[in-house]
Design a protein around this motif. Structure first.
Motif, PDB file in Angstrom:
ATOM      1  N   ILE A   1      37.589  49.435  30.507  1.00 19.48           N
ATOM      2  CA  ILE A   1      37.930  49.766  31.815  1.00 19.48           C
ATOM      3  C   ILE A   1      37.830  48.179  32.361  1.00 19.48           C
ATOM      4  N   GLU A   2      36.985  47.193  32.045  1.00 22.32           N
ATOM      5  CA  GLU A   2      36.708  45.971  32.553  1.00 22.32           C
ATOM      6  C   GLU A   2      38.078  45.206  31.917  1.00 22.32           C
ATOM      7  N   MET A   3      38.280  45.300  30.605  1.00 26.91           N
ATOM      8  CA  MET A   3      39.227  44.593  30.027  1.00 26.91           C
ATOM      9  C   MET A   3      40.741  44.422  30.737  1.00 26.91           C
ATOM     10  N   VAL A   4      40.990  45.945  30.968  1.00 24.69           N
ATOM     11  CA  VAL A   4      42.245  46.176  31.585  1.00 24.69           C
ATOM     12  C   VAL A   4      42.249  45.738  33.058  1.00 24.69           C
ATOM     13  N   LEU A   5      41.208  46.115  33.812  1.00 22.96           N
ATOM     14  CA  LEU A   5      41.180  45.395  35.114  1.00 22.96           C
ATOM     15  C   LEU A   5      41.267  43.879  35.344  1.00 22.96           C
ATOM     16  N   ASN A   6      40.757  43.200  34.132  1.00 23.60           N
ATOM     17  CA  ASN A   6      40.857  41.575  34.172  1.00 23.60           C
ATOM     18  C   ASN A   6      42.337  41.209  33.631  1.00 23.60           C
TER      19      ASN A   6
END
Lengths: 199, 313
Positions: free
Chosen positions: A39-44
């Motif tokens: 989730i964090e990876m996609v957001l970034n």
């Protein structure tokens, strides 16, 4: 006829290339290459591509002014719209997937945390630019007024970069890179402006 | 006629872990299922490395499921190796963990340099399953292997003037190339009050999942303080100093408004840039509530009686 086809090909190629980051995220999601915190990876990644497309959308104008190459102008609108699309996905991903549209938390973010507020304001400024990106709107506003409105893109670039700076814990090398790129793009415009004033 | 040949191979078999959680995955819907399925489908990594002999196991995570080996060893904050979380696992090879000495200094009966092999023989190794809550609002459940910090402190016999312990990470920009950039003031320093250090939960780790600690997790020796944010868990320790004054710890020195010396997990005190009320357990989709002292309040709250935890964050 040939020129028209050429532009069509350039536009199609730009569109496909601009979709590559999104396609890569989908492939990485399906093959488990988004790491331990997908989730964090996609957001970034969505945030990174927002700033990247914003920078790309600021390149055609100076290329036209200085190198007298016209075709990049033909994809400028598309690049800007992709910046808006990635920005919107970035925001929706945060609000929807990360925070599950918890309005209380999102309101807290927007009011208590300046880096979130700055990011949100940057997105808000992109909305009128996306809406008035059509030929119809250029006519309705008149080219000069439309052009003035679309200088908001510079404000978005600054706010977006600040948003990135304030988010980092210690390593600000990537936001710094965007600051340098945007700074260069602004500088080139400033030189164009002063040259036109003196000549 | 051609004979029938199966087009499914061993690779196509649903991993057992996924099969066993099939109902849960279906219940979570598409988005949840993706995050749950994807890591297990792609690389169901088994623990690797030299096996350690573990004398006893203590479960201190309320029976919660362990975070996978891949996630624990592939998602690391170790700025001395790299400032993102995926690179340390790839670049940890530059860190040479043998020979390794730990220097004990300051207010102790006998300052000394201890070889890591000697240190490993001093205490029987045990496994501790702890929750780990990062200050960035994600968390894991990790089976550490090591020994209680209290046992080492007792053996080193600090003097009555020792009120704090400072820990220091190896400083060697060749082995830890992240130290070539001034992201923090190197070497990384962490510290505990002596009563925190001698609390039975405070732990020194030399392994994970019963295997030798990988470099990216802070080999060969790292601190684990489960009721504090993860950045207190200093990695690759080369110096332990007993002292009268509170050490100037790395993150607190770099951003005093954002990171404190105590860094106790506290859902009520937000980081200036994000809420600490909830956390994402790695491998899960929904965030969960963060517990005071990371769920260890009953055991540690007495250490802080009379202290304003908003001020001493």
């Amino acid at each position: 006829m040939f020129a028209r086809n050429k532009i069509r090909i350039i536009k199609a190629a730009t569109f496909l290339l601009a979709c590559v980051p999104l396609a890569k995220m989908a492939v990485d999601a399906l093959t488990g290459n988004l790491g331990a915190n997908p989730i964090e990876m996609v957001l970034n990644r969505l945030g990174f591509w927002t700033l990247t497309f914003l920078a790309l959308s600021l390149i055609p104008t100076p290329v036209h002014d200085w190198l007298h190459v016209a075709w990049p102008i033909k994809v400028r609108r598309m690049l800007g719209l992709f910046a808006f699309a990635y920005a919107t996905l970035h925001m929706l991903w945060y609000a929807g997937v990360d925070q599950l549209f918890d309005l209380h938390l999102l309101a807290e973010d927007a009011t208590k945390r300046k880096f979130m507020a700055v990011g949100f304001i940057a997105w808000l400024f992109l909305v009128p630019l996306a809406v008035t990106s059509t030929d119809g709107w250029v006519r309705r506003l008149g080219y000069l007024r439309w052009k003035r409105l679309h200088r908001l893109a510079y404000v978005v670039a600054v706010l977006g970069t600040i948003h990135f700076f304030w988010r980092e814990k210690a390593d600000t090398s990537r936001p710094f890179l965007f600051a340098a790129v945007f700074g260069l793009l602004f500088l080139v415009r400033a030189v164009t402006y002063f040259r036109s004033q003196t000549s | 006629m051609r004979s029938w040949r199966p087009d499914l191979t061993e690779k196509d078999v649903t991993p057992k872990e996924t099969y066993l959680r099939r109902r849960e995955i279906l219940q979570m819907g598409a988005a949840g299922a993706t995050t749950l399925l994807v890591p297990s489908l792609a690389k169901a990594g088994e623990p690797q490395g030299q096996q350690l002999t573990v004398a006893r196991k203590i479960e201190k995570a309320g029976g919660e499921g362990l975070t996978s080996w891949d996630s624990v060893t592939g998602y690391n904050n170790f700025y001395e190796l790299a400032s993102d979380k995926e690179s340390p696992a790839r670049s940890a090879g530059s860190l040479k963990v043998r020979p390794w000495t730990v220097s004990v200094e300051g207010e102790v009966k006998q300052p000394q340099k201890i070889d890591i092999e000697t240190l490993l023989r001093w205490f029987p190794l045990e496994e501790r399953i702890y929750r780990m809550r990062c200050v960035e609002a994600w968390s894991m459940v990790i089976p550490w292997t090591g020994f209680p910090l209290a046992d080492l402190v007792k053996r080193l016999e600090p003097t009555s003037r020792a009120r704090f312990i400072a820990f220091e990470t190896l400083f060697d920009p060749e082995q830890l190339p992240g130290q070539k950039r001034p992201l923090l003031s190197w070497p990384y320093i962490e510290g505990l009050r002596i009563d925190e250090a001698t609390h039975p939960l405070a732990f020194l780790s030399v392994g994970l999942y019963g295997r030798v600690l990988p470099g990216q997790n802070g080999a060969p020796l790292r601190l684990v303080v489960p009721w504090k944010y993860g950045f207190k868990g200093i990695k690759s320790i080369v110096r332990i100093t007993f002292q009268e004054t509170q050490p100037k710890t790395a993150w607190a020195a770099s951003q005093p408004s954002e990171y404190g010396f105590y860094a106790n997990v506290n859902p009520e005190v937000d980081h200036p840039r994000w809420s600490q009320a909830r956390e994402r357990r790695i491998g899960e989709f929904l965030r969960r509530k963060t517990l005071p002292f990371n769920g260890y309040a009953d055991e540690v709250v007495s250490l802080y009686s009379g202290m304003d935890l908003r001020k001493n964050f």
